[in-house]
Design an enzyme around this catalytic site. Sequence first.
Site, PDB file in Angstrom:
ATOM      1  CB  SER C  45      52.437 -20.770  41.144  1.00 22.86           C
ATOM      2  OG  SER C  45      53.449 -21.202  40.266  1.00 22.86           O
ATOM      3  CD  GLU C  46      51.301 -24.318  36.504  1.00 25.38           C
ATOM      4  OE1 GLU C  46      50.921 -23.214  36.961  1.00 25.38           O
ATOM      5  OE2 GLU C  46      51.765 -24.459  35.362  1.00 25.38           O
ATOM      6  CG  ASN C  47      55.388 -24.296  41.654  1.00 24.67           C
ATOM      7  OD1 ASN C  47      54.579 -23.414  41.370  1.00 24.67           O
ATOM      8  ND2 ASN C  47      56.515 -24.051  42.286  1.00 24.67           N
TER       9      ASN C  47
END
Lengths: 233, 233, 218, 218
Positions: C45-47
Site C-alpha cells: 500500500s503506497e502510504n
Amino acid sequence: MINKVVANADEALKGIEDGMTIMVGGFGLCGIPENSISALIKKGTKNLTCISNNAGVDDFGLGLLLQTKQIKKMISSYVGENAEFERQMLSGELEVDLVPQGTLATRCMMAGYGIPFFPTPAGVGTEVAIGKQVINWKGRDYLMEEAFEAEFAIVKAWKGDSAGNLIFRSTARNFNQPMSMGGKITVAEVEELVPLGELVPDQIHTPGIYIHRIFQGSNYEKRIEQRTVRPKK
Amino acid sequence: MINKVVANADEALKGIEDGMTIMVGGFGLCGIPENSISALIKKGTKNLTCISNNAGVDDFGLGLLLQTKQIKKMISSYVGENAEFERQMLSGELEVDLVPQGTLATRCMMAGYGIPFFPTPAGVGTEVAIGKQVINWKGRDYLMEEAFEAEFAIVKAWKGDSAGNLIFRSTARNFNQPMSMGGKITVAEVEELVPLGELVPDQIHTPGIYIHRIFQGSNYEKRIEQRTVRPKK
Amino acid sequence: MLDKNGIAKRIAREVKDGMYVNLGIGIPTLVANYIPEGVNVVLQSENGILGMGPFPYEGEEDADLINAGKQTVTLLKGSSIFDSAMSFGMIRAQKVHLTILGAMEVSETGDIANWKIPGKMVKGMGGAMDLVASAKNIIVAMQHVNKAGESKLLPKCDLPLTGIRCVKKIVTELAVLDVLPEGGFRLVERAPGVTVEQIKAATAGKLIVEGDVPEMVI
Amino acid sequence: MLDKNGIAKRIAREVKDGMYVNLGIGIPTLVANYIPEGVNVVLQSENGILGMGPFPYEGEEDADLINAGKQTVTLLKGSSIFDSAMSFGMIRAQKVHLTILGAMEVSETGDIANWKIPGKMVKGMGGAMDLVASAKNIIVAMQHVNKAGESKLLPKCDLPLTGIRCVKKIVTELAVLDVLPEGGFRLVERAPGVTVEQIKAATAGKLIVEGDVPEMVI
C-alpha cells in the site's frame, strides 16, 4: 544534547508569517499535526502555501484552515472529500498545484538530503510534464523535479525526546518522516515526549538534527476517514 | 509472505559470475558480510568489481579477496591500511575508482529509489569532477553522479526474518542499509534469523521487498580495527 | 459477461507466487479476495505498508493503520512499515512487480487516462502517475464501455493522460486483452457468453483477433 | 607557539552552544576535550552517529559501534544512529553547522587540499570532499608549515584539491586566521610568544594584518 523542547504549539509556530510556504505531515487524516493546525488557526496567519498530500475534510485537518481562508495555495497529490476546497478552487480563491504522490514525497525527502533536483519517470507524457525539462537516460524519459523549499515543516510523531529524535507509529509515518527532514525549520508535535535516553538509537526514524522545536501535543482526536471492519468471528 | 531463506552463503551467492559488479556492505571492518566473503573465496569468482567503502585489511574483510586476486576493480572512498591492496594498485593489477563517501552511499541509495542520476556539490573543482557534467543551480555548482548498477548487493544485518526484513545494529548499519536496497539481487546474511512476526514492523530498516535471499550466518569474528578505550574509574 | 467480482477473480489468476502487488481502489481491491491458497504474494500500500492484511475486526480499528484508500486495515506477520518517500522509491525501482488499477480510457499503445475529466472537479492523481510510470506489469480492471455506451479502449485517449505506453493487459466485463508493444488490443479470452462480435462492437481501438478466441473458465 | 592540544583548545572556542559538529581525524578529534561545560554541542560521526560519546571503558568495546576513524566509541543519551546515505544527506543539507578538519594546504581563496600527494600511495578522500563541499563553516586545524619548512598557507594550492572556496578559518601553531571572501588570510590572533613577523615569514599567501593583532589568551 541540544534541547529542542518548547512549551506548546503557539511557541513552536513562532516565526510563521503571512505568505510563507509550509509542509504539513499526514496522509488523509492519518498522522496529521492536530495541535499545530489548531494553533495556526488561532494565530490567523494568511496566504499560506501548504505542501501536504491531502487537504483534510471540511471540518478536520487542513480543511479547518481552508474554512478560515488562511491558505492561498495547496500543493497536493489528492484533494477529494472536501466541499469547501472545491468551492474555493472553482471560484479561483485557492490555487492548486497537483503533484504525483511519489514526486511530492521525494521532493520533501530531497530537501532533507540536500539534493536540489532529481529525475523521475512519473508524469512523463502527461500535463504534469508541461514546462518541465525532460531528460532521456538510457532510453527512458524522466522529468526533472525540484526539492521543495519550505520555511517551515510541521509534523506529528508518536514519540520524541528533548533532542528532537522522532519515532512514528505505523502508517502515521507517511509524509511525516520525509517532511520532518525537509523544512528549513521543523516543528514536531508528539503524542509522548519521553525522557532523554528512552528512545533506542537504532529505532529512531528522524534524528534530532533535523528538528528545531518539539512539544508534547494533547487531546488527539485521530479521526478515522474510512472505518472499514469485518465482523468478529 | 514470500520466503527468502536459503540454506547458506553458497546458495545465497548462486549466480555471481566472473566480471560482475557487486556491492559489499560495511564500514571498515564494521558490519561486513563475513560469511559471504568466505563463500566468495571458496567459489573463486574472478574479475569482480567491488563497490565497498573500504577494502578491508590484509587478512580480513575484502582484503581476503584481494589476496586471492578475485577483484579487478575497487570502487571505494578510502582504502588505507592494506599492503596487498597497495601492491596490486601500484603494479597496475588492480583498478581503483575513488569516490567521495557521501556520493558513494547516495549512489547506492538512489539505485534503491529508482533515481538514475542526481546532483551533489561534493568534488566540484577537484579531480573527481573530471569528465562529469557540472550544473549550476541557484548559483551553486553540482556534479551529476549516477546511481550504481550492481548485479549483486551483499549485506550483513543483525536480525532478519524469512520475508527478508532487516534490522541493523548500531553503526554496523552504515553502507549495509543503502546497499541492501541498491542491488539487482540482494543477499543478506544475518546474525539472527528470527521467526516471522518477531520483528516490529515500525523498527524494520530495510523492508523485505528489497531482499532476494537471506541466511543465518555463523562464527562472526567482528574484528575491531582500532580498539580505543579509557580506563575504568 | 463478468460482474465486478468476476473481473477481480480473473485478474487474480495473473498474480503469481512471489509477487509484490499494488492494488488500486475499486475492483482491484477485490482481487485480494481471489488469490489462490499457496500463491504467496505481498500487498503493497503506497502510504507505507508491505504485507497488508484484511480489515480489522470490529472494535480493533487503529487510526494510525490505514491503506492508500484511507481504510482501516491490519498487518500480516512479516509486514513492514516505511515512509512515503521510500514507498515510492521501491515503486520507482521496480521492486513492485504488478500494479492493478482502474481506468477511464486505455489507448491501443498502452496509454492510460484515469485521473481527470475536464470540466469536472479534479481530485488529483494521487500515486497513480508514479505507479504507472514505473511498474513492470500493469493490468487495468475496468468496464469495456462508459456510462454513455462509448468504448474505453481507444486508438488514442481523449482524456488527460496518467501515463504513456504502460498498460500491459486489460480485463473488462467482456474480455481479457493484451496491449501489444507494437500497438493494438489482442483479444486473449472472451467472458462467458460473450461473442467476438460483441467485443468488436465495444472496442474502438485496433482489436486483434487471432484464430479461435477461447471463452474463459471462471 | 601552540602544541596540538593548544590548537584544539583554541578551536574549541569557536564551537558554540547548539551546534552540530563533525570532527576530522587528528587534532580535530582533540577539540572534543576542550568544549566548555554548558556549551551543548552534538558530535556527528559520518559513519552514522549523532551524539557520539567518549571511548568505552576497557572491556566494554562494541565492534558494532565505531566512529568514522574506526575507533570504538560510545553513545550519549539522546543519540541516534542512521545509515551512511542519510548521514551525508544531513551534511549535504547543511544541518551540520561546523566541520573541523586537517589540511596539507589551504589557499587564500579558501581552497583546501588534504587527501592526495602525487607519487605517494593514495588512500582516498573518505568523506572529506562531501564535508567541505557542504558545511556552512569549515575550520582547518594544521601546522603552519610542512616538514620541509614550506608554508601551507598559499596563494594557490599545489596539491590536488579536496574542495574549493570553503575554508573559513585556520588555526595553526602560530596564529588564528580568517579566510576572507574576497581572498586573503586575515590575521586574527597571534599564538602566545609569536610575532607578526614570524607569521608573515611562514605565510606564502596574501596575509592581511590590520592594526594591532592581539596575542591569544589560552
